[in-house]
Design an enzyme around this catalytic site. Sequence first.
Site, PDB file in Angstrom:
ATOM      1  N   GLU A   1      25.230   8.191  -5.335  1.00 26.38           N
ATOM      2  CA  GLU A   1      23.825   8.101  -5.757  1.00 26.38           C
ATOM      3  C   GLU A   1      23.468   8.865  -7.021  1.00 26.38           C
ATOM      4  O   GLU A   1      22.291   9.112  -7.277  1.00 26.38           O
ATOM      5  CB  GLU A   1      22.887   8.522  -4.598  1.00 26.38           C
ATOM      6  CG  GLU A   1      23.044   7.611  -3.381  1.00 26.38           C
ATOM      7  CD  GLU A   1      22.068   7.880  -2.243  1.00 26.38           C
ATOM      8  OE1 GLU A   1      21.448   8.948  -2.229  1.00 26.38           O
ATOM      9  OE2 GLU A   1      21.926   7.007  -1.370  1.00 26.38           O
TER      10      GLU A   1
ATOM     11  N   GLU B   1      24.968   1.340   2.285  1.00 29.07           N
ATOM     12  CA  GLU B   1      24.218   2.324   3.083  1.00 29.07           C
ATOM     13  C   GLU B   1      22.890   1.722   3.511  1.00 29.07           C
ATOM     14  O   GLU B   1      22.177   1.141   2.688  1.00 29.07           O
ATOM     15  CB  GLU B   1      23.887   3.581   2.260  1.00 29.07           C
ATOM     16  CG  GLU B   1      24.951   4.629   2.212  1.00 29.07           C
ATOM     17  CD  GLU B   1      24.431   5.946   1.633  1.00 29.07           C
ATOM     18  OE1 GLU B   1      23.226   6.232   1.755  1.00 29.07           O
ATOM     19  OE2 GLU B   1      25.251   6.658   1.042  1.00 29.07           O
TER      20      GLU B   1
HETATM   21  C1  BMA Z   1      21.868   8.556   1.502  1.00 35.53           C
HETATM   22  C2  BMA Z   1      23.174   9.234   1.751  1.00 35.53           C
HETATM   23  C3  BMA Z   1      23.011  10.617   2.228  1.00 35.53           C
HETATM   24  C4  BMA Z   1      21.870  10.754   3.179  1.00 35.53           C
HETATM   25  C5  BMA Z   1      21.416   9.419   3.672  1.00 35.53           C
HETATM   26  C6  BMA Z   1      20.229   9.482   4.573  1.00 35.53           C
HETATM   27  O1  BMA Z   1      21.204   9.093   0.449  1.00 35.53           O
HETATM   28  O2  BMA Z   1      23.983   9.114   0.627  1.00 35.53           O
HETATM   29  O3  BMA Z   1      22.804  11.448   1.127  1.00 35.53           O
HETATM   30  O4  BMA Z   1      22.206  11.589   4.212  1.00 35.53           O
HETATM   31  O5  BMA Z   1      21.069   8.598   2.602  1.00 35.53           O
HETATM   32  O6  BMA Z   1      19.111  10.018   3.918  1.00 35.53           O
END
Ligand code: BMA
Length: 893
Positions: free
Chosen positions: A467, A564
């Site tokens: 990120e 994610e």
């Molecule tokens: C993203 C991940 C982590 C974090 C998750 C939940 O940003 O890369 O940094 O724990 O979301 O917020």
Amino acid sequence: MNHAVWSFACLYLLEALFLDGASAGAETFSLNGKWKLLNSNSSVSVSAEVPGCVHTALQRQGFISDPYYRFNDLAYRWISLDNWTYTTSFSVPTHARGKGKAVLVFEGVDTISTVSLNGVIIGKTDNMFRRYDFEVTGLLKDQENVLQVWIMSAVTYASQRSRAHTEYRVPPDCPPPVQKGECHVNFIRKAQSSFSWDWGPSFPTLGIWKGVRLEVFNTLRVLSFTTVPKYDSGNSSWNVEVELFFDVVVASKALVLMSIPLLHSEEFHLSLTPGQSRKSFVLQINQSVSLWWPFGHGEQPLYELEIQINMEGGETFNAQRKVAFRTVELIQEPIPSSPGLSFYFRINGKPIFLKGSNWIPVHAFQDQVTTDMITVLLRSAQKANMNALRVWGGGVYEQDLFYSLCDMYGIMSICLLFCQIWQDFMFACALYPTEKDFIQTVREEVTQQVRRLKSHPSVVIWSGNNENEAAIAADWFSISAAERPLYVRDYVSLYVENIRDLVLQEDSTRPFLVSSPTNGVESEKEGWVAHDPYDPHYGDTHFYSYYNDCWNWTAFPRTRFASEYGFQSWPSLSTLSKVSVSSDWDFSSNFSSHRQHHEDGNQQMLKQAELHYILPNSSDPVQRYRDTIYITQVMQAQCVKIQTEFYRRSRSDIIEGKGHTMGTLYWQLNDIWQGPSWSSVEFGGKWKMLHYWAADFYAPVLSAGVEDEGDLLMYAVSDRHSERHKVKAKVKLYSWSSFDAVCSLESNVTTVKEGGSTLVFQHPISALLEQCGNCTRRSCIVTFHLSTPEGQMISPLNHIFLSSPRHAEGLQKPDITFTVKDAGIVQSFVVTLHCSFPAVYVWLDVDDIPGHFNVNGFLMLSNKSTVTFGAWRPTTAEEITANLHITSLRDVY
Ligand code: BMA
């Protein structure tokens, strides 16, 4: 928790795969074991295990209690603010002292240290991800060599480095207050989550976290070797590139014999001059080989490569390594009728949909990570039909065992672990400095890690950071327009000109991505920081939205690759009770807010749950707490299911120019401690409802149902490459008040695309309800699955609600009763459930008995069901009976 029963067989096989850390050619003296540990003013003096860390030592010596207990993370903050000295003494036999070269090898020091031997400083460390070799020739004594490692507080160091960086700030300064963490972690090469994260505590550990040994030798030692199979498409044949790394004292010659039995053997002449040297060899394989495939797509044959080095002087060294043949490409190319570029993995020429989750550190104290913990997690991932894991960039490069297990050939059903690893470099959610010494230590880290990991077929991609492209692009840290070029320059310098360049030099067999999320080649075109790295037309995306209704799938980005996404839940009471007392068991307790490291996290969970469920309202506070945990897990499982099914069915679609989704890695697989998080497996290995559900939504053939503009649609999603299936959808409607289906429908037989998603059923809901007579949106639920034309079921049974369960009409307390019987198979038990009325989200929890059920969190539409429980330690039907809690949605209000 002891999972030895079922992991034993697997470990036994693995033993043979590992070379111990020592370098061939050297006589080795392990310095692991008991050392002395002292704080800066000598008020604390205990013995400490190496490998280990200060916290573990203090706990084992009874100086502190469990750091994870209640508020101890705050109470023990002083430990990380102090400086600590590890001391050991050892003797060396005379013959060993007489050898030409002596080196002290530190496999890993956490983090900032000065190392001295017999009062002479022999080196310093500043990076926990590196191995350090310190030459000590001439410094060794016969008796009582005193080795001392002075470790500086990582918190103090990080803050000093940040203060010394005067020209411009390198944000973020500190984590958000809700995380109760330490500042400036981006200034130190250490697990970034160790200063706190939104799912984990702040324990900025100090210690000697990996092994220490003395190596002495006369001629040379072999430092490491790597094996990388490469496909030569011109010749349609395979080469295996082997590299050997030497530390040479005396110029020497050798004959190297390399062999992969049944495939190829070859001899090479080797001439070595003093110094560090790297020698490369290519084995040309002129035969056909069996390819390595990820889980669910074929076999995982591993070949044994053997090396024998025969020195002119008569010495010989041997080593072995497993080799696997597979190609991996990341395909970014135009897609008809869709602006942007594709983003998918092609393994051995076949597109593979990556299904899995994100891996975070298994423990805040890495020395406490056991083989069992890793095995349990990987085995759990595989049981949930995952074929990929992303080792996320805010933690650690995992230990060798992790990658070996991921590669591994399934010799026994118990060891079938073979996932694909998306390997981040350890940089996350921050900007980073680019001073010379910082870059230098990162370069060494990257070189060492790539050489350590590149021989593993399970690693399919390198990725520069988590990120950090997004952080600049979306201006997380309020950087002025005038200053932005400076930060972009630093970003490009670190990840492109250093990390990327090094990785490409060291390993040409895997794709490298600069960040995640990123637009890939489009980001590159835009100078490596894209205008919008979350653009669904390119690369991968991360997507979180907590307050919007997760049942509204139209709000999810139809991305090319979802690396994610997720929702939080609380772990079970049995997990929490190990670190809490009964007065903590209330959603509004200090403990509940202390443990929550994500701003508004507890509120977000309840608000999201409340959209579709009536919140628990038992008058018994502990029951209400248990039920609230349950409802957060229901919400999480349901939300991630809806989102994942959306991505899987988007695999073939291009809608409004978006789609062709080819990967889902939900956030996150595991937990670092007992607290609320996005994980599907709790700290300790217990599965949350989400993990049970993942096995279904990641099934190789999935039937995914969805409501779209008043129509009920069903898709058949198939990951298979070869077979074209003819399928039909079987659909049933049940009313909440009866076990008999109200009506049943069947689709026509449809041919399902291999490796694709196909619409197999479409029906207006109003017509469906009318046709079924006694159903309304509120009184009925729809179940469905896919079957062959002959009627054989080929997908898990799935269901879809036509209205929120909070409005369900006719849903009654089901009065579930149960009996438990020994199944007669090792540690397997049958639970027979009876209920008086249909029940939804039926959840079985056996507290602390480790193991898992074959299904859980399910819909119970008959008055009798059987579920099996596989225990991970010896237990009895009586023990299970005494600990089993059963909850369904209607039981909590
Ligand atoms: C993203 C991940 C982590 C974090 C998750 C939940 O940003 O890369 O940094 O724990 O979301 O917020």
